[in-house]
Write an enzyme that holds these catalytic residues in place. Structure first.
Site, PDB file in Angstrom:
ATOM      1  N   TYR A  74      -3.874   5.498   8.421  1.00  0.00           N
ATOM      2  CA  TYR A  74      -3.248   4.185   8.222  1.00  0.00           C
ATOM      3  C   TYR A  74      -2.081   4.114   9.202  1.00  0.00           C
ATOM      4  O   TYR A  74      -0.922   4.268   8.837  1.00  0.00           O
ATOM      5  CB  TYR A  74      -2.779   4.059   6.777  1.00  0.00           C
ATOM      6  CG  TYR A  74      -2.480   2.640   6.335  1.00  0.00           C
ATOM      7  CD1 TYR A  74      -3.512   1.746   6.059  1.00  0.00           C
ATOM      8  CD2 TYR A  74      -1.171   2.192   6.179  1.00  0.00           C
ATOM      9  CE1 TYR A  74      -3.242   0.461   5.646  1.00  0.00           C
ATOM     10  CE2 TYR A  74      -0.892   0.902   5.756  1.00  0.00           C
ATOM     11  CZ  TYR A  74      -1.935   0.043   5.486  1.00  0.00           C
ATOM     12  OH  TYR A  74      -1.668  -1.242   5.066  1.00  0.00           O
ATOM     13  N   TYR A  79       0.858  -1.188   0.000  1.00  0.00           N
ATOM     14  CA  TYR A  79       0.000   0.000   0.000  1.00  0.00           C
ATOM     15  C   TYR A  79       0.891   1.233   0.000  1.00  0.00           C
ATOM     16  O   TYR A  79       1.947   1.245   0.634  1.00  0.00           O
ATOM     17  CB  TYR A  79      -0.936  -0.032   1.226  1.00  0.00           C
ATOM     18  CG  TYR A  79      -1.909   1.107   1.283  1.00  0.00           C
ATOM     19  CD1 TYR A  79      -2.643   1.484   0.162  1.00  0.00           C
ATOM     20  CD2 TYR A  79      -2.094   1.820   2.459  1.00  0.00           C
ATOM     21  CE1 TYR A  79      -3.536   2.537   0.218  1.00  0.00           C
ATOM     22  CE2 TYR A  79      -2.991   2.874   2.528  1.00  0.00           C
ATOM     23  CZ  TYR A  79      -3.705   3.233   1.400  1.00  0.00           C
ATOM     24  OH  TYR A  79      -4.576   4.281   1.454  1.00  0.00           O
TER      25      TYR A  79
END
Ligand code: NAD
Length: 259
Positions: free
Chosen positions: A190, A180
């Protein structure tokens, strides 16, 4: 159109527990291309997964282009936080979700493959798993335990899989993981060390491609199921973005301008 032919290949997709995630979609794409597919499924999710399969609740998602249902050759229990059964703490080994399933460690998985299919049964291994218990916390508020847990399950697990399944791979085999963009750009939300885990995963991809490439004759990449086919034989050690170029932008843009 280029067709991908994976007939005669066997794949393991580690990180399938329902029909919603990337793992399931990749498993289906591999099966559509002719591969036989096994899964590594997290023990806490295993019974629910087996139940859903048995009761036909995933039949619609399992339906492939030729009308046949995606079939998993084997569904193995796998907790990628543990390299060997002895590494799992007592409270995990005796937990009701774990105690009946046998050796759920990475080494246990490797052993089952050899028992079930012989010495070199694998061509493709997909690492489609991640877990960060403190993912919602900003890095600044992440505990050492939360950070290390994220890196252990989401990044070191790939090292462990390559180390233990590398010897089981046929020459020309391929390991793929899913990364990612938060590995190299700031993505608020995140957190919990997950961005660090993805950075480690990408760096390890290069090193593992070098080391396991020489040792086992396999390729190691992060993202894109298509790289598993012989059409990707020139690609290794790479982080491939499949995001319509979003990663190349410093900010999010729409057709009308900067968001
Ligand atoms: N969803 C996204 O937007 C996105 C974007 C880029 C990359 N990814 C990556 O794709 C991969 C798959 O994620 P997803 O979005 O399909 O989510 P998902 O939750 O469907 O898949 C994650 C899987 O990991 C399994 N898992 C968790 N801890 C485990 C452990 N200790 N041992 C074994 N399995 C374990 C879960 O049971 C689950 O099946 C992950 O690596 C994720 O970081 C996701």
């Amino acid at each position: 159109m280029l067709s991908i032919d994976l007939k005669g290949k066997r794949a393991l997709v580690a990180g399938v527990a329902d029909d919603g995630g990337y793992g399931f979609a990749i498993a289906k794409a591999l099966a559509e291309a002719g591969a036989t597919v096994c899964t590594g499924t997290w023990p806490p999710a295993l019974n629910i997964f087996l139940n859903l399969l048995e009761r036909g609740k995933m039949d619609e998602a399992r339906r492939m282009a030729d009308g046949a249902l995606l079939v998993f050759e084997k569904i193995y229990p796998l907790d990628a936080a543990y390299d060997t059964l002895a590494d799992a703490p007592e409270e995990i080994r005796t937990n009701k979700r774990y105690r009946e399933v046998g050796d759920f460690s990475v080494a246990g998985l490797a052993q089952r493959f050899v028992q079930d299919f012989g010495a070199q049964p694998l061509d493709i291994v997909i690492h489609s798993l991640a877990n960060g218990p403190e993912v919602k916390k900003p890095l600044l508020e992440t505990s050492r335990g939360g950070y290390l847990a994220a890196v252990s399950v989401s990044a070191y697990s790939l090292v462990s899989l390559v180390a233990r399944l590398g010897p089981l791979m046929r020459r020309g085999g391929s390991f793929l993981s899913l990364t990612y963009m938060a590995s190299e750009r700031v993505v608020p939300g995140y957190g919990g060390g997950m961005s660090s885990a993805k950075a480690a995963l990408e760096s390890d991809t290069r090193t593992l491609a070098f080391e396991a490439g020489r040792k086992y004759g396999v390729r190691v990449n992060t993202i894109s199921a298509f790289l598993a086919s012989p059409l990707g034989s020139g690609i290794t050690g790479a982080t491939i973005y499949v995001d319509k170029g979003y990663h190349a932008m410093g900010v999010a843009v729409t057709a009308g301008g900067i968001l």
